[in-house]
Scaffold this motif. Structure first.
Motif, mmCIF file in Angstrom:
data_model
loop_
_atom_site.group_PDB
_atom_site.id
_atom_site.type_symbol
_atom_site.label_atom_id
_atom_site.label_comp_id
_atom_site.label_asym_id
_atom_site.label_seq_id
_atom_site.Cartn_x
_atom_site.Cartn_y
_atom_site.Cartn_z
ATOM 1 N N GLY A 1 1.484 -2.723 -12.024
ATOM 2 C CA GLY A 1 2.606 -3.737 -11.487
ATOM 3 C C GLY A 1 3.059 -3.262 -10.850
ATOM 4 O O GLY A 1 3.727 -3.662 -9.528
ATOM 5 N N LYS A 2 3.128 -1.670 -11.472
ATOM 6 C CA LYS A 2 4.783 -1.044 -10.275
ATOM 7 C C LYS A 2 3.503 -0.768 -8.860
ATOM 8 O O LYS A 2 4.224 -0.324 -8.050
ATOM 9 C CB LYS A 2 4.703 0.852 -11.478
ATOM 10 N N TYR A 3 2.045 -0.405 -8.872
ATOM 11 C CA TYR A 3 1.753 -0.267 -7.646
ATOM 12 C C TYR A 3 1.716 -1.165 -6.807
ATOM 13 O O TYR A 3 1.926 -0.525 -5.666
ATOM 14 C CB TYR A 3 0.279 0.484 -8.042
ATOM 15 N N ASN A 4 1.696 -2.125 -7.024
ATOM 16 C CA ASN A 4 1.865 -3.033 -6.442
ATOM 17 C C ASN A 4 2.651 -3.267 -5.642
ATOM 18 O O ASN A 4 3.380 -3.909 -4.078
ATOM 19 C CB ASN A 4 1.171 -4.820 -7.433
ATOM 20 N N GLU A 5 4.096 -2.812 -6.558
ATOM 21 C CA GLU A 5 5.032 -3.387 -6.640
ATOM 22 C C GLU A 5 5.637 -1.535 -4.641
ATOM 23 O O GLU A 5 6.660 -2.325 -3.705
ATOM 24 C CB GLU A 5 6.448 -3.071 -7.289
ATOM 25 N N GLU A 6 5.234 -0.932 -5.045
ATOM 26 C CA GLU A 6 4.873 -0.021 -4.294
ATOM 27 C C GLU A 6 4.771 -0.112 -2.692
ATOM 28 O O GLU A 6 4.610 -0.056 -1.202
ATOM 29 C CB GLU A 6 4.199 0.986 -4.488
ATOM 30 N N PHE B 1 -9.806 -6.663 -6.252
ATOM 31 C CA PHE B 1 -9.046 -6.248 -4.016
ATOM 32 C C PHE B 1 -8.030 -6.299 -4.119
ATOM 33 O O PHE B 1 -6.765 -7.032 -4.621
ATOM 34 C CB PHE B 1 -10.071 -7.157 -3.476
ATOM 35 N N TRP B 2 -7.286 -6.155 -3.070
ATOM 36 C CA TRP B 2 -6.060 -5.237 -2.259
ATOM 37 C C TRP B 2 -6.822 -5.332 -0.846
ATOM 38 O O TRP B 2 -7.641 -5.149 -0.546
ATOM 39 C CB TRP B 2 -5.049 -5.029 -2.452
ATOM 40 N N LEU B 3 -5.805 -6.951 -0.283
ATOM 41 C CA LEU B 3 -5.898 -6.723 0.804
ATOM 42 C C LEU B 3 -5.014 -6.096 1.921
ATOM 43 O O LEU B 3 -3.654 -6.399 1.455
ATOM 44 C CB LEU B 3 -6.211 -8.030 2.111
ATOM 45 N N ILE B 4 -4.703 -4.868 2.523
ATOM 46 C CA ILE B 4 -3.293 -3.921 3.019
ATOM 47 C C ILE B 4 -3.518 -3.828 4.626
ATOM 48 O O ILE B 4 -5.419 -4.528 4.858
ATOM 49 C CB ILE B 4 -3.846 -2.670 2.460
ATOM 50 N N GLN B 5 -2.781 -3.882 5.259
ATOM 51 C CA GLN B 5 -2.828 -3.414 6.690
ATOM 52 C C GLN B 5 -1.369 -2.067 6.692
ATOM 53 O O GLN B 5 -0.311 -2.404 6.550
ATOM 54 C CB GLN B 5 -2.083 -5.073 6.841
ATOM 55 N N VAL B 6 -2.415 -1.199 7.562
ATOM 56 C CA VAL B 6 -2.034 0.447 8.070
ATOM 57 C C VAL B 6 -2.641 0.751 9.137
ATOM 58 O O VAL B 6 -4.030 -0.206 9.580
ATOM 59 C CB VAL B 6 -2.362 0.537 6.706
ATOM 60 N N LYS B 7 -2.044 1.209 9.270
ATOM 61 C CA LYS B 7 -2.097 2.384 10.673
ATOM 62 C C LYS B 7 -3.935 3.187 10.961
ATOM 63 O O LYS B 7 -4.224 3.216 11.627
ATOM 64 C CB LYS B 7 -1.000 3.213 11.036
ATOM 65 N N SER B 8 -4.105 3.050 9.365
ATOM 66 C CA SER B 8 -5.694 3.904 9.776
ATOM 67 C C SER B 8 -6.338 3.944 8.483
ATOM 68 O O SER B 8 -5.689 3.311 7.652
ATOM 69 C CB SER B 8 -5.332 5.529 9.811
ATOM 70 N N LEU B 9 -7.819 4.490 8.868
ATOM 71 C CA LEU B 9 -8.283 5.041 7.074
ATOM 72 C C LEU B 9 -7.737 5.529 6.379
ATOM 73 O O LEU B 9 -7.792 5.410 5.279
ATOM 74 C CB LEU B 9 -10.172 4.948 7.599
ATOM 75 N N TRP C 1 -3.537 5.309 0.025
ATOM 76 C CA TRP C 1 -2.885 4.841 -0.649
ATOM 77 C C TRP C 1 -3.845 3.836 -1.854
ATOM 78 O O TRP C 1 -3.111 4.007 -2.906
ATOM 79 C CB TRP C 1 -2.443 3.099 -0.120
ATOM 80 N N VAL C 2 -4.680 4.716 -1.816
ATOM 81 C CA VAL C 2 -5.975 4.609 -3.200
ATOM 82 C C VAL C 2 -5.704 5.600 -3.836
ATOM 83 O O VAL C 2 -5.894 5.148 -4.847
ATOM 84 C CB VAL C 2 -6.889 4.654 -2.321
ATOM 85 N N LYS C 3 -5.646 5.981 -3.336
ATOM 86 C CA LYS C 3 -4.993 7.685 -4.209
ATOM 87 C C LYS C 3 -4.353 7.669 -4.968
ATOM 88 O O LYS C 3 -3.843 8.133 -6.394
ATOM 89 C CB LYS C 3 -5.177 9.298 -3.535
ATOM 90 N N GLU D 1 -9.808 2.360 -17.546
ATOM 91 C CA GLU D 1 -10.241 3.286 -18.853
ATOM 92 C C GLU D 1 -11.687 3.934 -17.787
ATOM 93 O O GLU D 1 -12.413 3.789 -18.148
ATOM 94 C CB GLU D 1 -10.349 3.136 -20.659
ATOM 95 N N GLY D 2 -11.734 5.268 -18.057
ATOM 96 C CA GLY D 2 -12.883 6.108 -17.795
ATOM 97 C C GLY D 2 -13.252 5.903 -16.436
ATOM 98 O O GLY D 2 -11.990 6.289 -15.305
ATOM 99 N N GLU D 3 -14.359 6.684 -16.166
ATOM 100 C CA GLU D 3 -14.525 6.591 -14.489
ATOM 101 C C GLU D 3 -13.836 4.754 -13.662
ATOM 102 O O GLU D 3 -14.796 3.905 -14.283
ATOM 103 C CB GLU D 3 -15.631 7.421 -14.185
ATOM 104 N N SER D 4 -13.287 5.360 -12.216
ATOM 105 C CA SER D 4 -13.250 3.617 -11.970
ATOM 106 C C SER D 4 -13.638 4.120 -10.429
ATOM 107 O O SER D 4 -13.460 5.435 -10.044
ATOM 108 C CB SER D 4 -12.032 3.417 -11.602
ATOM 109 N N ASP D 5 -14.409 2.787 -9.593
ATOM 110 C CA ASP D 5 -13.886 3.480 -7.801
ATOM 111 C C ASP D 5 -13.413 2.125 -7.659
ATOM 112 O O ASP D 5 -13.335 1.092 -7.761
ATOM 113 C CB ASP D 5 -15.822 3.045 -7.770
ATOM 114 N N ILE D 6 -12.775 2.591 -6.173
ATOM 115 C CA ILE D 6 -12.320 1.464 -5.510
ATOM 116 C C ILE D 6 -13.592 1.857 -3.793
ATOM 117 O O ILE D 6 -12.848 3.166 -3.510
ATOM 118 C CB ILE D 6 -10.660 2.173 -5.725
#
Length: 143
Positions: free
Chosen positions: A28-33, A79-87, A93-95, A102-107
């Motif tokens: 929730g905090k991340y989404n607010e950012e 998922f998220w759909l974002i609009q930014v200037k570059s990869l 943002w993902v970092k 919990e444990g390992e995740s991939d985005i």
């Protein structure tokens, strides 16, 4: 540039395990950012594949395949759909994202096609149709 950020499913998410309060709070905090920065276009979590289906296309034939699907690592849990200037900006943002599980995740980060990516095959008539459809979707009230 628009990017889709896809959270890969885990065995737990495919089993229907819900995120903890701590993870929900962090997300929730991340989404607010993302909203405050003006980059978030959409974002949702997805039910496990056991509650979904696939439609396989072979020429004019359609075959419906009910979930669950075997390869958990190939499935999307949200998922998220974002609009930014570059990869690079999308990666930054993902970092900053809290670990979705919990444990390992991939985005996974994938750029969304824009009209100019399609070249001459995307005729002025097709472009006009696409713009008209996008305007209609944007004008619909949300549910």
């Amino acid at each position: 540039m628009r990017f889709m950020l896809m959270v890969r499913a885990t065995q737990d998410s495919e089993a229907g395990a819900m995120p903890s309060e701590a993870i929900l709070t962090a997300m929730g905090k991340y989404n607010e950012e993302l909203v405050k920065a003006g980059v978030l276009l959409a974002g949702e979590g997805l039910h496990p594949s056991s509650r979904g289906a696939r439609v396989r296309f072979a020429g004019s034939q359609r075959t419906v395949i009910d979930g669950p699907f075997a390869e958990t690592k190939e499935l999307i849990a949200g998922f998220w759909l974002i609009q930014v200037k570059s990869l690079e900006e999308a990666i930054e943002w993902v970092k900053r994202c809290p670990n979705p599980f919990e444990g390992e995740s991939d985005i996974e980060i994938r750029r969304v096609f824009e009209a100019e990516d399609f070249g001459a095959e995307f005729t002025p008539e097709l472009r006009e149709q696409e713009e008209r459809l996008r305007a209609q979707v944007a004008a619909r009230p949300s549910h």
